[in-house]
Motif scaffolding. Structure first.
Motif, PDB file in Angstrom:
ATOM      1  N   GLU A   1      28.954  52.887-100.282  1.00  0.00           N
ATOM      2  CA  GLU A   1      28.730  53.118 -98.858  1.00  0.00           C
ATOM      3  C   GLU A   1      29.223  51.929 -98.039  1.00  0.00           C
ATOM      4  O   GLU A   1      29.720  52.100 -96.912  1.00  0.00           O
ATOM      5  CB  GLU A   1      27.246  53.365 -98.585  1.00  0.00           C
TER       6      GLU A   1
ATOM      7  N   VAL B   1      22.039  50.494 -95.606  1.00  0.00           N
ATOM      8  CA  VAL B   1      22.046  51.811 -96.240  1.00  0.00           C
ATOM      9  C   VAL B   1      20.601  52.252 -96.445  1.00  0.00           C
ATOM     10  O   VAL B   1      19.830  51.566 -97.122  1.00  0.00           O
ATOM     11  CB  VAL B   1      22.793  51.796 -97.586  1.00  0.00           C
ATOM     12  N   ASN B   2      20.242  53.385 -95.866  1.00  0.00           N
ATOM     13  CA  ASN B   2      18.918  53.977 -96.055  1.00  0.00           C
ATOM     14  C   ASN B   2      19.047  55.147 -97.017  1.00  0.00           C
ATOM     15  O   ASN B   2      19.783  56.106 -96.739  1.00  0.00           O
ATOM     16  CB  ASN B   2      18.334  54.457 -94.728  1.00  0.00           C
ATOM     17  N   GLY B   3      18.338  55.071 -98.136  1.00  0.00           N
ATOM     18  CA  GLY B   3      18.391  56.130 -99.119  1.00  0.00           C
ATOM     19  C   GLY B   3      17.459  57.276 -98.777  1.00  0.00           C
ATOM     20  O   GLY B   3      16.587  57.156 -97.903  1.00  0.00           O
TER      21      GLY B   3
ATOM     22  N   PHE C   1      21.184  53.710-107.098  1.00  0.00           N
ATOM     23  CA  PHE C   1      21.193  53.452-105.660  1.00  0.00           C
ATOM     24  C   PHE C   1      22.035  52.224-105.341  1.00  0.00           C
ATOM     25  O   PHE C   1      22.753  52.195-104.339  1.00  0.00           O
ATOM     26  CB  PHE C   1      19.766  53.263-105.157  1.00  0.00           C
TER      27      PHE C   1
ATOM     28  N   ASN D   1      22.676  59.481 -97.809  1.00  0.00           N
ATOM     29  CA  ASN D   1      22.408  58.120 -97.354  1.00  0.00           C
ATOM     30  C   ASN D   1      22.780  57.987 -95.880  1.00  0.00           C
ATOM     31  O   ASN D   1      23.765  58.564 -95.418  1.00  0.00           O
ATOM     32  CB  ASN D   1      23.211  57.105 -98.163  1.00  0.00           C
TER      33      ASN D   1
ATOM     34  N   THR E   1      25.146  62.370-101.067  1.00  0.00           N
ATOM     35  CA  THR E   1      24.238  61.233-101.244  1.00  0.00           C
ATOM     36  C   THR E   1      23.040  61.270-100.301  1.00  0.00           C
ATOM     37  O   THR E   1      21.985  60.743-100.613  1.00  0.00           O
ATOM     38  CB  THR E   1      24.980  59.911-101.029  1.00  0.00           C
TER      39      THR E   1
ATOM     40  N   THR F   1      15.911  50.974 -98.717  1.00  0.00           N
ATOM     41  CA  THR F   1      16.828  50.329 -97.774  1.00  0.00           C
ATOM     42  C   THR F   1      17.514  49.158 -98.458  1.00  0.00           C
ATOM     43  O   THR F   1      16.868  48.392 -99.167  1.00  0.00           O
ATOM     44  CB  THR F   1      16.082  49.836 -96.519  1.00  0.00           C
TER      45      THR F   1
ATOM     46  N   SER G   1      25.554  53.178-105.391  1.00  0.00           N
ATOM     47  CA  SER G   1      25.816  53.980-104.202  1.00  0.00           C
ATOM     48  C   SER G   1      25.936  53.105-102.961  1.00  0.00           C
ATOM     49  O   SER G   1      26.777  53.369-102.088  1.00  0.00           O
ATOM     50  CB  SER G   1      24.705  55.013-104.015  1.00  0.00           C
ATOM     51  N   VAL G   2      25.118  52.053-102.884  1.00  0.00           N
ATOM     52  CA  VAL G   2      25.161  51.143-101.728  1.00  0.00           C
ATOM     53  C   VAL G   2      26.521  50.469-101.630  1.00  0.00           C
ATOM     54  O   VAL G   2      27.097  50.344-100.539  1.00  0.00           O
ATOM     55  CB  VAL G   2      24.037  50.092-101.844  1.00  0.00           C
TER      56      VAL G   2
END
Length: 202
Positions: free
Chosen positions: A63, A187-189, A56, A129, A127, A194, A59-60
């Protein structure tokens, strides 16, 4: 004829005692095995959690790069357009009221996900997200930026000092001043996680 039974009784008691000891040992082994199995399951869960957290986090960062590109495409960072707020795009000409966090000051409009006051990035199907952001010009008030009042690229943010710098990759203003912009990304997964990322735009 009388048969002595003393030895038989003693042997019976000995066998029962041995049986009880064996049962007790078996119970102890069973308990230890269950504890070991629980520890193994917890270890596996912890490993999965750590792996998921690292994934994550990566990924953040990706993003946040997408949010940076999105902001660059939608927001005009030159005067006079940058002198005023553009809330629907998530742009503000001055820092917004913020919630103090370990990673920095996160604007309340982003923390509360206020509709119409934050920018958003089209989500990726790969994702799931949700990516939103806010861009703040580091000047005390809206209006024309000044070198003496605004924080400029290369200045010390902790000391809130400013200096007049000239460079091709800085954002120029009509009066010759330069100002820095702060991008805060949320970013909210998909699993309720978060994360926030902040960076200074030049």
């Amino acid at each position: 004829m009388n048969i002595p039974i003393t030895n038989s009784i003693r042997h019976g008691r000995r066998y029962r005692q041995q049986g009880m000891v064996s049962t007790l040992i078996a119970l102890i082994v069973l308990v230890v095995s269950l504890l070991a199995a629980m520890a193994l399951m917890r270890s596996v869960d912890t490993s999965n959690t750590i792996a998921g957290s690292l994934t994550f986090r990566q990924s953040v960062l990706q993003e946040a790069e997408r949010a940076y590109v999105d902001a660059q495409q939608k927001i005009t960072f030159t005067q006079p357009t940058s002198d005023a707020d553009n809330a629907p795009l998530g742009y503000y000409a001055e820092p917004q009221p913020a919630t103090a966090r370990s990673a920095g000051d996160v604007p309340n409009v982003l923390v509360n996900a206020v509709s119409g006051s934050i920018g958003s990035v089209t989500p990726l199907n790969s994702t799931d997200n949700s990516v939103t952001y806010v861009v703040e010009r580091l000047c005390p008030t809206s209006g024309a930026a000044t070198v003496t009042a605004c924080i400029v690229p290369g200045a010390s943010l902790l000391g809130a000092t400013s200096s007049n710098q000239t460079s091709d990759n800085l954002t120029p203003f009509d009066n010759g001043a330069y100002a820095a912009f702060r991008l805060t990304v949320r970013v909210n997964g998909p699993k309720g996680t978060t994360a926030y990322v902040q960076t200074i735009l030049r």
